[in-house]
Design a protein around this motif. Structure first.
Motif, PDB file in Angstrom:
ATOM      1  N   HIS A   9       0.838  -1.182   0.000  1.00  0.00           N
ATOM      2  CA  HIS A   9       0.000   0.000   0.000  1.00  0.00           C
ATOM      3  C   HIS A   9       0.880   1.243   0.000  1.00  0.00           C
ATOM      4  CE1 HIS A   9      -3.800  -2.095   0.806  1.00  0.00           C
ATOM      5  NE2 HIS A   9      -3.068  -2.910   1.552  1.00  0.00           N
ATOM      6  N   SER A  10       0.352   2.311  -0.584  1.00  0.00           N
ATOM      7  CA  SER A  10       1.077   3.575  -0.572  1.00  0.00           C
ATOM      8  C   SER A  10       0.077   4.699  -0.335  1.00  0.00           C
ATOM      9  CB  SER A  10       1.821   3.792  -1.889  1.00  0.00           C
ATOM     10  OG  SER A  10       0.902   3.875  -2.958  1.00  0.00           O
ATOM     11  N   GLY A  11       0.603   5.832   0.072  1.00  0.00           N
ATOM     12  CA  GLY A  11      -0.271   6.967   0.316  1.00  0.00           C
ATOM     13  C   GLY A  11       0.545   8.201   0.608  1.00  0.00           C
ATOM     14  N   GLY A  12      -0.150   9.276   0.955  1.00  0.00           N
ATOM     15  CA  GLY A  12       0.559  10.502   1.270  1.00  0.00           C
ATOM     16  C   GLY A  12      -0.387  11.664   1.498  1.00  0.00           C
ATOM     17  N   CYS A  13       0.213  12.837   1.633  1.00  0.00           N
ATOM     18  CA  CYS A  13      -0.529  14.051   1.945  1.00  0.00           C
ATOM     19  C   CYS A  13      -1.042  14.722   0.666  1.00  0.00           C
ATOM     20  CB  CYS A  13       0.356  15.017   2.730  1.00  0.00           C
ATOM     21  SG  CYS A  13       1.697  15.711   1.737  1.00  0.00           S
ATOM     22  N   CYS A  15      -0.167  17.565  -0.757  1.00  0.00           N
ATOM     23  CA  CYS A  15       0.820  18.216  -1.634  1.00  0.00           C
ATOM     24  C   CYS A  15       1.906  17.273  -2.138  1.00  0.00           C
ATOM     25  CB  CYS A  15       1.443  19.422  -0.936  1.00  0.00           C
ATOM     26  SG  CYS A  15       2.678  19.020   0.325  1.00  0.00           S
ATOM     27  N   GLY A  16       2.010  16.054  -1.559  1.00  0.00           N
ATOM     28  CA  GLY A  16       3.012  15.097  -2.018  1.00  0.00           C
ATOM     29  C   GLY A  16       4.338  15.174  -1.279  1.00  0.00           C
ATOM     30  N   ASN A  17       4.453  16.087  -0.328  1.00  0.00           N
ATOM     31  CA  ASN A  17       5.684  16.215   0.466  1.00  0.00           C
ATOM     32  C   ASN A  17       5.909  14.990   1.349  1.00  0.00           C
ATOM     33  OD1 ASN A  17       7.935  17.713   1.620  1.00  0.00           O
ATOM     34  ND2 ASN A  17       6.649  17.969   3.435  1.00  0.00           N
ATOM     35  N   ILE A  18       4.831  14.494   1.919  1.00  0.00           N
ATOM     36  CA  ILE A  18       4.880  13.294   2.769  1.00  0.00           C
ATOM     37  C   ILE A  18       4.274  12.129   1.995  1.00  0.00           C
ATOM     38  CG2 ILE A  18       4.115  12.223   4.924  1.00  0.00           C
ATOM     39  CD1 ILE A  18       6.080  14.535   5.343  1.00  0.00           C
ATOM     40  N   ARG A  19       5.063  11.087   1.790  1.00  0.00           N
ATOM     41  CA  ARG A  19       4.600   9.872   1.124  1.00  0.00           C
ATOM     42  C   ARG A  19       5.061   8.671   1.953  1.00  0.00           C
ATOM     43  NH1 ARG A  19       0.852   9.471  -2.344  1.00  0.00           N
ATOM     44  NH2 ARG A  19       1.883   7.649  -3.227  1.00  0.00           N
ATOM     45  N   TYR A  20       4.298   7.586   1.846  1.00  0.00           N
ATOM     46  CA  TYR A  20       4.702   6.372   2.556  1.00  0.00           C
ATOM     47  C   TYR A  20       4.388   5.137   1.730  1.00  0.00           C
ATOM     48  CZ  TYR A  20      -0.286   6.249   3.814  1.00  0.00           C
ATOM     49  OH  TYR A  20      -1.656   6.248   3.774  1.00  0.00           O
ATOM     50  N   GLN A  21       5.084   4.056   2.063  1.00  0.00           N
ATOM     51  CA  GLN A  21       4.797   2.739   1.515  1.00  0.00           C
ATOM     52  C   GLN A  21       4.735   1.754   2.662  1.00  0.00           C
ATOM     53  OE1 GLN A  21       7.482   1.421  -1.572  1.00  0.00           O
ATOM     54  NE2 GLN A  21       6.004   2.027  -3.127  1.00  0.00           N
ATOM     55  N   ALA A  22       3.795   0.822   2.562  1.00  0.00           N
ATOM     56  CA  ALA A  22       3.624  -0.190   3.596  1.00  0.00           C
ATOM     57  C   ALA A  22       3.475  -1.552   2.937  1.00  0.00           C
ATOM     58  CB  ALA A  22       2.392   0.120   4.446  1.00  0.00           C
ATOM     59  N   SER A  23       4.320  -2.474   3.348  1.00  0.00           N
ATOM     60  CA  SER A  23       4.270  -3.810   2.749  1.00  0.00           C
ATOM     61  C   SER A  23       3.544  -4.811   3.654  1.00  0.00           C
ATOM     62  CB  SER A  23       5.679  -4.326   2.452  1.00  0.00           C
ATOM     63  OG  SER A  23       6.451  -4.358   3.634  1.00  0.00           O
ATOM     64  N   GLY A  24       3.273  -4.419   4.900  1.00  0.00           N
ATOM     65  CA  GLY A  24       2.620  -5.345   5.832  1.00  0.00           C
ATOM     66  C   GLY A  24       1.118  -5.367   5.657  1.00  0.00           C
ATOM     67  N   GLU A  25       0.482  -6.230   6.438  1.00  0.00           N
ATOM     68  CA  GLU A  25      -0.964  -6.428   6.357  1.00  0.00           C
ATOM     69  C   GLU A  25      -1.710  -5.268   7.019  1.00  0.00           C
ATOM     70  OE1 GLU A  25      -3.906  -8.632   4.685  1.00  0.00           O
ATOM     71  OE2 GLU A  25      -1.811  -9.317   4.751  1.00  0.00           O
ATOM     72  N   PHE A  78       1.670  15.085  10.743  1.00  0.00           N
ATOM     73  CA  PHE A  78       1.030  15.839   9.657  1.00  0.00           C
ATOM     74  C   PHE A  78       2.092  16.442   8.751  1.00  0.00           C
ATOM     75  CE2 PHE A  78       1.612  18.623  13.256  1.00  0.00           C
ATOM     76  CZ  PHE A  78       2.058  19.809  12.709  1.00  0.00           C
ATOM     77  N   CYS A  79       1.686  16.839   7.564  1.00  0.00           N
ATOM     78  CA  CYS A  79       2.607  17.456   6.616  1.00  0.00           C
ATOM     79  C   CYS A  79       2.873  18.893   7.034  1.00  0.00           C
ATOM     80  CB  CYS A  79       2.021  17.408   5.208  1.00  0.00           C
ATOM     81  SG  CYS A  79       3.025  18.321   4.015  1.00  0.00           S
ATOM     82  N   GLY A  80       4.143  19.250   7.153  1.00  0.00           N
ATOM     83  CA  GLY A  80       4.507  20.603   7.543  1.00  0.00           C
ATOM     84  C   GLY A  80       4.292  21.626   6.439  1.00  0.00           C
ATOM     85  N   VAL A  81       4.001  21.163   5.234  1.00  0.00           N
ATOM     86  CA  VAL A  81       3.771  22.077   4.114  1.00  0.00           C
ATOM     87  C   VAL A  81       2.274  22.326   3.912  1.00  0.00           C
ATOM     88  CG1 VAL A  81       4.086  22.452   1.631  1.00  0.00           C
ATOM     89  CG2 VAL A  81       5.913  21.392   2.978  1.00  0.00           C
ATOM     90  N   CYS A  82       1.494  21.255   3.715  1.00  0.00           N
ATOM     91  CA  CYS A  82       0.064  21.428   3.410  1.00  0.00           C
ATOM     92  C   CYS A  82      -0.834  21.189   4.612  1.00  0.00           C
ATOM     93  CB  CYS A  82      -0.355  20.536   2.241  1.00  0.00           C
ATOM     94  SG  CYS A  82      -0.416  18.773   2.625  1.00  0.00           S
ATOM     95  N   GLY A  83      -0.297  20.616   5.706  1.00  0.00           N
ATOM     96  CA  GLY A  83      -1.075  20.444   6.927  1.00  0.00           C
ATOM     97  C   GLY A  83      -1.914  19.187   6.993  1.00  0.00           C
ATOM     98  N   SER A  84      -1.857  18.332   5.964  1.00  0.00           N
ATOM     99  CA  SER A  84      -2.669  17.113   5.982  1.00  0.00           C
ATOM    100  C   SER A  84      -2.328  16.232   7.180  1.00  0.00           C
ATOM    101  CB  SER A  84      -2.418  16.284   4.711  1.00  0.00           C
ATOM    102  OG  SER A  84      -2.750  16.976   3.552  1.00  0.00           O
ATOM    103  N   SER A  85      -3.358  15.674   7.815  1.00  0.00           N
ATOM    104  CA  SER A  85      -3.161  14.652   8.847  1.00  0.00           C
ATOM    105  C   SER A  85      -2.872  13.333   8.164  1.00  0.00           C
ATOM    106  CB  SER A  85      -4.415  14.521   9.716  1.00  0.00           C
ATOM    107  OG  SER A  85      -4.547  15.623  10.563  1.00  0.00           O
ATOM    108  N   VAL A  86      -1.730  12.741   8.472  1.00  0.00           N
ATOM    109  CA  VAL A  86      -1.304  11.535   7.765  1.00  0.00           C
ATOM    110  C   VAL A  86      -1.188  10.332   8.692  1.00  0.00           C
ATOM    111  CG1 VAL A  86       0.540  10.495   6.376  1.00  0.00           C
ATOM    112  CG2 VAL A  86      -0.071  12.891   6.017  1.00  0.00           C
TER     113      VAL A  86
END
Ligand SMILES: [Zn+2]
Ligand SMILES: [Zn+2]
Length: 132
Positions: A9-13, A15-25, A78-86
């Motif tokens: 799974h992948s995701g992010g905020c 604006c795209g400044n914060i992104r993540y990938q998760a390989s677990g369940e 949260f993203c320090g640029v756009c403020g999204s809760s991540v």
């Protein structure tokens, strides 16, 4: 998301400044109406899922989110640029990292199983899931 790899799974905020990938369940998709979620989001509920910290990595240009302590042992990211809760993490359960459901790129198939902190829920929005 890598198509055809079911457990990635992948995701992010926003604006795209914060992104993540998760390989677990992925586990425990749920809504939360606790006072912290309400105040943090400005909305009646937030939506969360958990991933094992093993296999979870921050992949965006901003690296890790900015962490804010809601309790001494609990942080919201949260993203320090756009403020999204991540994200959210809890020192008492360091094996897991929580991410906001809507930050996932592939959230479309996710259905929350329950709603935490029901007594604090607003009366004008239906409660999700069976009663405890
Ligand atoms: Zn952002
Ligand atoms: Zn909450």
């Amino acid at each position: 998301m890598r198509k055809g790899v079911c457990a990635m799974h992948s995701g992010g905020c926003l604006c795209g400044n914060i992104r993540y990938q998760a390989s677990g369940e992925l586990s425990f998709p749920h809504l939360c109406s606790c006072p912290h979620c309400q105040r943090l989001s400005g909305s009646p509920v937030m939506s969360w899922v958990d991933f094992p910290r093993a296999g979870f990595e921050w992949t965006g240009p901003g690296g890790e989110p900015v962490w804010y302590n809601t309790f001494p042992d609990s942080q919201r990211g949260f993203c320090g640029v756009c403020g999204s809760s991540v994200a959210a993490q809890d020192d008492s359960d360091a094996a897991l990292v929580g991410v906001t459901m809507m930050s996932l790129d592939d959230h479309g198939a996710l259905v929350p199983e329950r709603q935490s902190f029901r007594p604090n829920a607003v009366p004008w929005l239906p409660i999700v899931g069976a009663r405890d």
